[in-house]
Design an enzyme around this catalytic site. Structure first.
Site, PDB file in Angstrom:
ATOM      1  N   ASP A   1      -6.101  -0.859  -1.689  1.00 35.72           N
ATOM      2  CA  ASP A   1      -6.856  -1.756  -2.563  1.00 35.72           C
ATOM      3  C   ASP A   1      -8.122  -2.275  -1.901  1.00 35.72           C
ATOM      4  O   ASP A   1      -8.288  -2.234  -0.687  1.00 35.72           O
ATOM      5  CB  ASP A   1      -5.998  -2.971  -2.930  1.00 35.72           C
ATOM      6  CG  ASP A   1      -5.831  -3.933  -1.747  1.00 35.72           C
ATOM      7  OD1 ASP A   1      -5.376  -3.476  -0.677  1.00 35.72           O
ATOM      8  OD2 ASP A   1      -6.198  -5.118  -1.878  1.00 35.72           O
TER       9      ASP A   1
ATOM     10  N   GLY B   1       0.776  -1.235   0.000  1.00 37.48           N
ATOM     11  CA  GLY B   1       0.000   0.000   0.000  1.00 37.48           C
ATOM     12  C   GLY B   1       0.804   1.279   0.000  1.00 37.48           C
ATOM     13  O   GLY B   1       0.347   2.309  -0.499  1.00 37.48           O
TER      14      GLY B   1
ATOM     15  N   LYS C   1      -7.387   6.765  10.471  1.00 36.05           N
ATOM     16  CA  LYS C   1      -8.800   6.739  10.866  1.00 36.05           C
ATOM     17  C   LYS C   1      -8.870   6.761  12.385  1.00 36.05           C
ATOM     18  O   LYS C   1      -8.837   5.710  13.022  1.00 36.05           O
ATOM     19  CB  LYS C   1      -9.474   5.459  10.372  1.00 36.05           C
ATOM     20  CG  LYS C   1      -9.533   5.272   8.868  1.00 36.05           C
ATOM     21  CD  LYS C   1     -10.229   3.947   8.562  1.00 36.05           C
ATOM     22  CE  LYS C   1     -10.167   3.576   7.109  1.00 36.05           C
ATOM     23  NZ  LYS C   1     -10.623   2.190   6.877  1.00 36.05           N
TER      24      LYS C   1
ATOM     25  N   VAL D   1     -11.656   2.841   2.300  1.00 37.29           N
ATOM     26  CA  VAL D   1     -11.269   3.683   1.170  1.00 37.29           C
ATOM     27  C   VAL D   1     -10.320   2.933   0.239  1.00 37.29           C
ATOM     28  O   VAL D   1      -9.641   1.991   0.653  1.00 37.29           O
ATOM     29  CB  VAL D   1     -10.608   5.001   1.640  1.00 37.29           C
ATOM     30  CG1 VAL D   1     -11.618   5.876   2.345  1.00 37.29           C
ATOM     31  CG2 VAL D   1      -9.406   4.728   2.538  1.00 37.29           C
TER      32      VAL D   1
ATOM     33  N   ARG E   1      -5.604   0.155  -6.656  1.00 35.33           N
ATOM     34  CA  ARG E   1      -4.385   0.751  -6.099  1.00 35.33           C
ATOM     35  C   ARG E   1      -3.864   1.889  -6.976  1.00 35.33           C
ATOM     36  O   ARG E   1      -3.244   2.828  -6.488  1.00 35.33           O
ATOM     37  CB  ARG E   1      -3.274  -0.296  -5.969  1.00 35.33           C
ATOM     38  CG  ARG E   1      -3.493  -1.342  -4.887  1.00 35.33           C
ATOM     39  CD  ARG E   1      -2.184  -2.106  -4.642  1.00 35.33           C
ATOM     40  NE  ARG E   1      -2.379  -3.366  -3.955  1.00 35.33           N
ATOM     41  CZ  ARG E   1      -2.404  -3.521  -2.633  1.00 35.33           C
ATOM     42  NH1 ARG E   1      -2.272  -2.462  -1.855  1.00 35.33           N
ATOM     43  NH2 ARG E   1      -2.566  -4.699  -2.074  1.00 35.33           N
TER      44      ARG E   1
ATOM     45  N   GLU F   1       3.727   4.902   5.436  1.00 36.88           N
ATOM     46  CA  GLU F   1       2.539   4.049   5.392  1.00 36.88           C
ATOM     47  C   GLU F   1       1.405   4.714   4.623  1.00 36.88           C
ATOM     48  O   GLU F   1       1.344   5.936   4.514  1.00 36.88           O
ATOM     49  CB  GLU F   1       2.066   3.745   6.824  1.00 36.88           C
ATOM     50  CG  GLU F   1       2.300   2.313   7.257  1.00 36.88           C
ATOM     51  CD  GLU F   1       1.468   1.271   6.483  1.00 36.88           C
ATOM     52  OE1 GLU F   1       1.142   1.484   5.303  1.00 36.88           O
ATOM     53  OE2 GLU F   1       1.152   0.238   7.083  1.00 36.88           O
ATOM     54  N   ASP F   2       0.529   3.882   4.114  1.00 39.10           N
ATOM     55  CA  ASP F   2      -0.637   4.390   3.419  1.00 39.10           C
ATOM     56  C   ASP F   2      -1.717   4.820   4.403  1.00 39.10           C
ATOM     57  O   ASP F   2      -2.258   5.914   4.320  1.00 39.10           O
ATOM     58  CB  ASP F   2      -1.193   3.340   2.437  1.00 39.10           C
ATOM     59  CG  ASP F   2      -1.309   1.944   3.052  1.00 39.10           C
ATOM     60  OD1 ASP F   2      -1.007   1.779   4.258  1.00 39.10           O
ATOM     61  OD2 ASP F   2      -1.698   1.009   2.334  1.00 39.10           O
TER      62      ASP F   2
ATOM     63  N   ASP G   1      -5.333   2.204  10.440  1.00 41.87           N
ATOM     64  CA  ASP G   1      -6.725   1.886  10.707  1.00 41.87           C
ATOM     65  C   ASP G   1      -6.835   1.563  12.200  1.00 41.87           C
ATOM     66  O   ASP G   1      -6.954   2.467  13.014  1.00 41.87           O
ATOM     67  CB  ASP G   1      -7.107   0.704   9.793  1.00 41.87           C
ATOM     68  CG  ASP G   1      -8.578   0.367   9.808  1.00 41.87           C
ATOM     69  OD1 ASP G   1      -9.392   1.283   9.866  1.00 41.87           O
ATOM     70  OD2 ASP G   1      -8.915  -0.825   9.740  1.00 41.87           O
TER      71      ASP G   1
HETATM   72  P1  IMP Z   1      -4.382  -1.731  10.893  1.00 45.73           P
HETATM   73  O1  IMP Z   1      -3.463  -2.775  11.486  1.00 45.73           O
HETATM   74  O2  IMP Z   1      -5.807  -1.993  11.250  1.00 45.73           O
HETATM   75  O3  IMP Z   1      -3.969  -0.319  11.190  1.00 45.73           O
HETATM   76  O4  IMP Z   1      -4.381  -2.013   9.330  1.00 45.73           O
HETATM   77  C1  IMP Z   1      -3.563  -1.408   8.479  1.00 45.73           C
HETATM   78  C2  IMP Z   1      -3.636  -2.030   7.105  1.00 45.73           C
HETATM   79  O5  IMP Z   1      -4.954  -2.476   6.745  1.00 45.73           O
HETATM   80  C3  IMP Z   1      -3.272  -0.969   6.113  1.00 45.73           C
HETATM   81  O6  IMP Z   1      -1.875  -0.903   5.914  1.00 45.73           O
HETATM   82  C4  IMP Z   1      -4.050  -1.391   4.884  1.00 45.73           C
HETATM   83  O7  IMP Z   1      -3.289  -2.309   4.147  1.00 45.73           O
HETATM   84  C5  IMP Z   1      -5.280  -2.057   5.429  1.00 45.73           C
HETATM   85  N1  IMP Z   1      -6.427  -1.106   5.475  1.00 45.73           N
HETATM   86  C6  IMP Z   1      -6.954  -0.522   6.568  1.00 45.73           C
HETATM   87  N2  IMP Z   1      -7.982   0.302   6.253  1.00 45.73           N
HETATM   88  C7  IMP Z   1      -8.087   0.255   4.906  1.00 45.73           C
HETATM   89  C8  IMP Z   1      -8.976   0.900   3.961  1.00 45.73           C
HETATM   90  O8  IMP Z   1      -9.848   1.715   4.283  1.00 45.73           O
HETATM   91  N3  IMP Z   1      -8.775   0.592   2.650  1.00 45.73           N
HETATM   92  C9  IMP Z   1      -7.817  -0.279   2.226  1.00 45.73           C
HETATM   93  N4  IMP Z   1      -6.971  -0.906   3.081  1.00 45.73           N
HETATM   94  C10 IMP Z   1      -7.105  -0.649   4.404  1.00 45.73           C
HETATM   95 MG    MG Z   2      -0.359  -0.784   4.541  1.00 46.02          MG
END
Ligand code: IMP
Ligand code: MG
Length: 183
Positions: free
Chosen positions: A163, A48, A135, A157, A169, A103-104, A107
């Site tokens: 993706d 990402g 978020k 998103v 992407r 990072e992208d 979440d």
């Molecule tokens: P976390 O561990 O929940 O912070 O997840 C992070 C990863 O989940 C990110 O690096 C993304 O690859 C994926 N992710 C989380 N939210 C989204 C979204 O809204 N769209 C697409 N990928 C997401």
């Molecule tokens: Mg990521």
């Protein structure tokens, strides 16, 4: 690729290419100032973060090294569990380095909080995070993020590296998916 190429799949455009670019200008200027005179290693998290890494690094005046990691978080569907497996590790020895993770999106924060701990255990001088999106309402753990592009609502998103089922992407902007795409 733009909206017309994914006709009907998007509900909304949340952040335009121009908005992303303007914000990246500011983030790069801040990073240049903060790391002036210091060594800097950018670590991108595949897949990402490819767009953020490319666009942010090219805006920096500061010379940087770049390396990549691929991690996978065990979880059900789109929810991450915080249990992370390294699919591809860094090639770089982190001892004494200033590491900035690109990072992208953050979440739940579970993936990054694990990653930061993992990288900190390798003897770097510092480990910080730059993320395009965050978020706040989805946070399950507190992650100390130094550079944030945009805080966004707790919606799924796509685009700009993000993706859904490996699609979207290469959209240059961030959008939300129309509900019919999920079903
Ligand atoms: P976390 O561990 O929940 O912070 O997840 C992070 C990863 O989940 C990110 O690096 C993304 O690859 C994926 N992710 C989380 N939210 C989204 C979204 O809204 N769209 C697409 N990928 C997401
Ligand atoms: Mg990521």
């Amino acid at each position: 690729m733009d909206q017309s190429d994914v006709a009907g799949d998007l509900a909304d455009i949340l952040l335009t290419e121009e908005q992303l670019g303007t914000r990246l200008d500011d983030m790069a200027a801040q990073i240049d100032a903060d790391y002036a005179g210091k060594d800097l290693l950018l670590v991108g998290v595949l897949k990402g973060a490819v767009m953020v890494m490319a666009d942010l690094s090219r805006r920096l005046h500061h010379p940087v090294s770049m390396d990549w990691m691929a991690v996978s978080s065990y979880g059900s569907g789109t929810k991450s569990s915080g249990v992370v497996r390294i699919l591809k590790d860094l090639d770089t020895d982190l001892s004494g380095r200033n590491v900035l993770i690109a990072e992208d999106i953050i979440d739940s924060g579970l993936t990054l909080s694990w990653l930061v701990q993992n990288l900190r255990s390798r003897g770097p001088q510092s480990v910080e995070i730059a993320t395009m999106l965050r978020k706040p309402d989805a946070a399950k753990v507190d992650v100390d993020v130094k550079y944030v592009g945009f805080d966004i609502p707790n919606e799924f998103v796509v685009g700009y590296g993000l993706d859904y089922a490996e699609k979207y992407r290469n959209l240059p902007f961030i959008g939300t998916l129309a509900p019919h795409v999920y079903s």
